[in-house]
Design a protein around this motif. Structure first.
Motif, short mmCIF file in Angstrom:
data_model
loop_
_atom_site.label_atom_id
_atom_site.label_comp_id
_atom_site.label_asym_id
_atom_site.label_seq_id
_atom_site.Cartn_x
_atom_site.Cartn_y
_atom_site.Cartn_z
N LEU A 261 19.95 -20.11 22.88
CA LEU A 261 21.25 -20.50 23.39
C LEU A 261 22.20 -19.31 23.43
O LEU A 261 21.93 -18.26 22.85
CB LEU A 261 21.85 -21.60 22.52
N THR A 262 23.32 -19.50 24.09
CA THR A 262 24.38 -18.48 24.06
C THR A 262 25.26 -18.66 22.82
O THR A 262 26.09 -17.80 22.53
CB THR A 262 25.25 -18.58 25.32
N ILE A 263 25.08 -19.77 22.12
CA ILE A 263 25.86 -20.05 20.91
C ILE A 263 25.57 -18.99 19.85
O ILE A 263 24.41 -18.71 19.54
CB ILE A 263 25.52 -21.44 20.35
N ASP A 264 26.62 -18.40 19.29
CA ASP A 264 26.49 -17.45 18.19
C ASP A 264 26.74 -18.21 16.89
O ASP A 264 27.81 -18.79 16.69
CB ASP A 264 27.49 -16.31 18.35
N PHE A 265 25.74 -18.22 16.01
CA PHE A 265 25.81 -19.03 14.80
C PHE A 265 27.05 -18.71 13.97
O PHE A 265 27.73 -19.61 13.48
CB PHE A 265 24.55 -18.81 13.95
N GLN A 266 27.37 -17.43 13.82
CA GLN A 266 28.51 -17.04 12.99
C GLN A 266 29.82 -17.54 13.61
O GLN A 266 30.69 -18.08 12.91
CB GLN A 266 28.55 -15.52 12.82
N LYS A 286 41.98 -39.03 16.43
CA LYS A 286 40.85 -39.08 17.36
C LYS A 286 40.08 -37.77 17.44
O LYS A 286 39.35 -37.52 18.39
CB LYS A 286 41.35 -39.51 18.74
N GLY A 287 40.27 -36.92 16.42
CA GLY A 287 39.45 -35.73 16.30
C GLY A 287 39.90 -34.58 17.16
O GLY A 287 41.07 -34.47 17.56
N GLY A 288 38.96 -33.69 17.46
CA GLY A 288 39.28 -32.52 18.26
C GLY A 288 38.03 -31.81 18.72
O GLY A 288 36.91 -32.16 18.34
N ASN A 289 38.22 -30.83 19.57
CA ASN A 289 37.10 -30.00 19.99
C ASN A 289 37.58 -28.58 20.28
O ASN A 289 38.78 -28.33 20.47
CB ASN A 289 36.35 -30.58 21.21
N ALA A 290 36.63 -27.65 20.27
CA ALA A 290 36.97 -26.24 20.48
C ALA A 290 35.86 -25.58 21.28
O ALA A 290 34.68 -25.91 21.13
CB ALA A 290 37.16 -25.53 19.15
N ILE A 291 36.26 -24.64 22.13
CA ILE A 291 35.32 -23.88 22.96
C ILE A 291 35.67 -22.40 22.85
O ILE A 291 36.85 -22.04 22.97
CB ILE A 291 35.40 -24.32 24.43
N VAL A 292 34.67 -21.57 22.64
CA VAL A 292 34.85 -20.12 22.68
C VAL A 292 33.89 -19.58 23.73
O VAL A 292 32.68 -19.87 23.69
CB VAL A 292 34.55 -19.47 21.31
N MET A 293 34.41 -18.80 24.68
CA MET A 293 33.58 -18.28 25.76
C MET A 293 33.79 -16.78 25.93
O MET A 293 34.86 -16.25 25.60
CB MET A 293 33.91 -19.00 27.08
N ASN A 294 32.77 -16.14 26.45
CA ASN A 294 32.88 -14.75 26.89
C ASN A 294 33.15 -14.78 28.39
O ASN A 294 32.27 -15.14 29.18
CB ASN A 294 31.59 -14.00 26.60
N GLN A 296 33.32 -12.55 30.56
CA GLN A 296 32.64 -11.54 31.36
C GLN A 296 31.25 -11.96 31.81
O GLN A 296 30.70 -11.38 32.74
CB GLN A 296 32.56 -10.23 30.58
N ASN A 297 30.67 -12.96 31.15
CA ASN A 297 29.36 -13.45 31.59
C ASN A 297 29.24 -14.97 31.58
O ASN A 297 28.18 -15.51 31.92
CB ASN A 297 28.24 -12.84 30.73
N GLY A 298 30.29 -15.67 31.18
CA GLY A 298 30.27 -17.13 31.16
C GLY A 298 29.59 -17.73 29.96
O GLY A 298 29.44 -18.96 29.87
N ASP A 299 29.17 -16.90 28.99
CA ASP A 299 28.47 -17.42 27.82
C ASP A 299 29.39 -18.28 26.95
O ASP A 299 30.53 -17.90 26.66
CB ASP A 299 27.92 -16.28 26.97
N ILE A 300 28.87 -19.42 26.53
CA ILE A 300 29.57 -20.28 25.59
C ILE A 300 29.17 -19.82 24.19
O ILE A 300 28.04 -20.06 23.74
CB ILE A 300 29.21 -21.76 25.81
N ARG A 502 27.42 -20.71 30.85
CA ARG A 502 26.00 -20.62 30.50
C ARG A 502 25.81 -21.03 29.04
O ARG A 502 26.45 -20.47 28.15
CB ARG A 502 25.53 -19.19 30.73
N ILE A 503 24.93 -21.98 28.79
CA ILE A 503 24.62 -22.40 27.42
C ILE A 503 23.23 -21.94 27.00
O ILE A 503 22.98 -21.73 25.82
CB ILE A 503 24.76 -23.93 27.26
N VAL A 504 22.31 -21.78 27.96
CA VAL A 504 20.96 -21.29 27.66
C VAL A 504 20.86 -19.84 28.11
O VAL A 504 21.03 -19.54 29.29
CB VAL A 504 19.88 -22.15 28.33
#
Length: 771
Positions: A261-266, A286-294, A296-300, A502-504
């Motif tokens: 995946l493009t997910i960085d564990f840290q 009702k909770g929450g969510n967060a997204i971190v992306m690069n 420059q390449n679309g990596d999540i 991109r996730i994969v």
């Protein structure tokens, strides 16, 4: 006279003939028999032909219509198939080193009921009952259900799946003790494990008992991960017994491919830590969510939801759901579980609020409708009014605060002024806005490769009137997914170029080792680089001068925009949605962060005050981790640090002397004589760097590690206060930055072992400005 005599004679002859019945009967009888025999032959011939025609028809039907089915049936009756399960591919984080989902070797227990037989019917019955009792006891199954399988006429029956080695050993011992050598099969299988339980749970998803993906990446990429089963085929005779020494056909299984995946564990764990903390501390119902992306390449790089769930126990309600789960109906329980598994970043839409003003500003600059710093370009009197035929008075849409007066576009963005953007939206017009909405990808799914992605909800263009145009301009009364919003901001951060998320990252064929990279996909140029630079400059002003001040990170250039959307008047129970989007660095942007909190308390629901500090906490750890250089490397002076030595396997007394000589304080847990008992464990571990008078906890052999210490709330404290608060709990401190504590890596009241190092991040307090 003579003629008369002749006639009399003829009459006599006729009479005589008629009276001679035998002659007539014989002649008649011969003619009847010939006719009957002819008819019988004809009928027999016809029947014979019909029978042959039916036989030929039936043979043809069996051969050409049912031939393949009968052939398969015959094969099944004559063959014993044992399935070889393929190993499901692993799922790794972007480094390829952290396995987020793995398949461990287990076994599946099956039986061939026809092979569980004795020398006679009585012995066969007794043997089957013994086998059913043994299997049900070992695998904790219902005896009657197991006996039904043992007596089944099926070729193969499955008794237990995903069996651990200890149970397999117990079965083997039972078979040896009871001299049962045939009919019970132990087949290799795999079981899905998730080493980090809840980490990225809503992204990864989980598998069912048959190793088939049911949610998340596991479902969306199931065809890549699952592989192809193999089998062992042997023959059996008419007595349904395996033919000894018959030829076996072995068809090997093809294992599934690994996915990186493009997910960085840290980064993922950093984001999850602070998201959880924000939801709980601010009572976001009702909770929450967060997204971190690069950008420059679309990596999540990270994608988190909270509440999340344990991937190894997906049908167990999380802590939040457990509070009401038992009171729900069966249907409601299913719906609640599906909602718990859902990835809200793509599966639910929301009103983005003032974060969306970045899009409106981008369109205006690209279309040369305004400039960033034209003085007094907009005038905020605290509201805008619109004629409404259904009302006796004009409809008034207010600003989130009091009147701002004359403003430039930069100032309007800094203050998040709604009337200014309503005026700007009217200048742009709905057709132009919709053209750019489409260009930013807001009308389409992002095609990220994530499971359950939903589309957006907008008015049809012909239905957009002045009121709809006004509310859209500042991000309300339409719905998009958080990922659509983050992707659009990434386009601004990436010099105006929209990339497909991109996730994969790559797929690895485990059979051949071949690696297939998922290419970076450029969608289109949405705005010019010049426009993008102008918007990023205004975003930086929002953090330095405006509502985003709490998102600042010492030593880094941060741009951002706060967002707060209020529920529509017909659905006030939905609650507010508070959000903040940030980019960093301003030049050569490498990170985009979007955090969204749902239904926060009415007393604190503004994105600038509620969410911006959370984003700051995340970036404070993410930016150094990514190696992005800081302009302020000065840290609080904590004195010389001392490396913790390894004192394990020394006597407790000797270890204590060593540590105290090095400048540490020591606490021991010992059962027995400290002079002879060896140290089995220590906290912190060897190699850690601590200041003088930090505490080291030693555990003698036979003593267990205590986890009963609650971490105090350190936010707002200075170094001295935080150090004192931790040492009162026998905890240690690690400091980054200067000023007051803005974040800590263990949440308030989290239970940790004594001696644990609590890392705190400090930042100078920034005061003033609108929120």
């Amino acid at each position: 006279m003579e003629d008369k005599n002749k006639n009399n004679l003829k009459n006599k002859v006729k009479k005589s003939d008629n009276s001679n019945g035998n002659v007539i009967k014989i002649k008649t009888s011969i003619d009847s028999k010939n006719m009957v025999q002819t008819k019988k032959l004809r009928v027999t011939l016809i029947v014979t032909i019909l029978i042959f025609a039916l036989l030929i028809g039936r043979i043809g039907f069996l051969q050409f219509v049912e031939g393949s089915t009968l052939k398969e049936s015959a094969y099944n009756q004559q063959a014993i198939n044992q399935i070889i399960s393929p190993k499901r591919g692993n799922i790794y984080d972007s480094t390829g080193k952290v396995a987020l989902a793995i398949s461990a070797q287990v076994d599946t227990i099956t039986i061939n009921p026809a092979r569980i037989v004795g020398d006679n019917d009585e012995e066969t019955k007794a043997l089957k009952e013994k086998v059913a009792k043994g299997l049900s006891d070992i695998f904790e199954l219902d005896y009657n259900d197991t006996l039904e399988k043992v007596n089944s006429s099926s070729q193969v029956e499955t008794i237990a799946r995903k069996v651990e080695q200890d149970k397999v050993d117990e079965l083997k011992q039972w078979m040896e003790d009871n001299k049962v050598s045939s009919g019970i099969n132990i087949d290799e299988d795999t079981k899905r494990y998730y080493p980090y339980d809840n980490v990225a749970s809503n992204v990864i998803g989980f598998c069912g008992s048959d190793n088939q993906g049911l949610s998340g990446i596991e479902y969306q990429w199931d065809s890549v991960l699952t592989g192809t089963p193999g089998k062992i085929v042997s023959s059996k005779g008419s007595d349904q017994q395996e033919i000894p020494d018959s030829e076996e056909t072995y068809i090997s299984a093809e294992n599934g491919s690994d996915i990186t995946l493009t997910i960085d564990f840290q980064i993922q764990t950093i984001v999850e830590k602070y998201l959880k903390q924000a939801v709980e501390e601010n009572d976001c119902k009702k909770g929450g969510n967060a997204i971190v992306m690069n950008p420059q390449n679309g990596d999540i790089l990270a994608m988190a939801c909270y509440p999340d769930y344990n991937l190894n126990e997906p049908y167990t309600p999380n802590e939040v759901l457990a509070q009401t789960y038992d009171s729900l109906s069966t249907e409601e329980k299913s719906e609640a579980l599906y909602k718990m598994w859902a990835n809200r970043s793509v599966s639910e839409t929301y009103e983005p609020g003032s974060v969306f003003k970045l899009i409106t500003a981008s369109v205006a600059l690209e279309e040369n409708i305004t400039t960033t710093d034209k003085p007094g370009d907009f005038v905020c009197k605290g509201y805008e009014e619109f004629e409404d035929a259904s009302r006796s008075e004009p409809l008034r849409i207010t600003c989130w605060t009091s009147a701002h007066g004359p403003l430039s576009l930069r100032q309007a963005l800094e203050k998040s002024c709604n009337p200014s953007f309503m005026q700007l939206g009217a200048r742009i017009g709905a057709p132009t806005l919709y053209k750019y909405y489409e260009a930013f990808g807001l009308f389409d799914k992002t095609n990220s490769g994530l499971y359950g992605e939903q589309g957006s909800i907008f008015y049809d263009l012909e239905d957009v009137g002045p009121v709809e145009l006004a509310t859209m301009s500042f991000g309300q009364r339409f719905n998009i997914t958080p990922l659509q919003m983050a992707t659009a901001v990434c386009a601004i951060a990436n010099d105006g170029v929209l990339l497909q998320p991109r996730i994969v990252k790559q797929i690895t064929n485990t059979e051949t080792g071949a690696v297939t990279e998922t290419p970076v996909k450029e969608v289109r140029q949405v705005i010019s680089k010049q426009t993008a630079d102008q918007v990023k400059s205004m975003m930086e002003s929002v953090v330095t001068e405006g509502t985003g001040k709490h998102a600042a990170v010492t030593g880094y250039s941060i741009g951002g925009k706060s967002g707060t959307s209020e529920p529509i008047y017909t659905n006030t129970d939905a609650g507010y949605v508070a959000s903040f989007v940030a980019i960093s660095p301003i030049e050569d942007t490498q990170v985009v962060v979007l955090v969204t909190l749902y239904d926060p308390p009415a007393s604190n629901h503004q994105g600038g005050t509620l969410v911006a500090p959370v984003v700051s906490q995340m970036l404070t750890e993410i930016l150094p981790y990514l190696g992005i250089p800081s302009t302020d490397i000065e840290s609080e002076d904590t004195g010389d640090l001392i490396t913790v030595p390894d004192v394990r396997n020394k006597t407790v007394t000797e270890a204590q002397k060593t540590l105290e000589s090095a400048g540490f304080k020591v606490k021991t847990y010992v059962e027995g004589d400290a002079n002879s008992t060896l140290v089995s464990d220590q906290t912190p571990k060897p190699g850690a760097s601590l200041s003088k008078n930090s505490i080291i906890v030693l555990y003698g052999e036979g003593s267990s590690v205590s986890t009963s210490v609650a971490v105090p709330d350190l936010k707002g404290m200075n170094v001295s206060q935080a150090t004192t608060a931790l040492r009162e709990k026998n905890l240690n401190i690690s400091i980054e930055g200067k000023g007051n504590v803005i974040s800590q890596d263990y949440a308030k009241d989290e239970q940790v072992p004594e001696g644990t190092i609590v890392k705190v991040t400090l930042k100078q307090t920034i005061s003033g400005g609108a929120q």
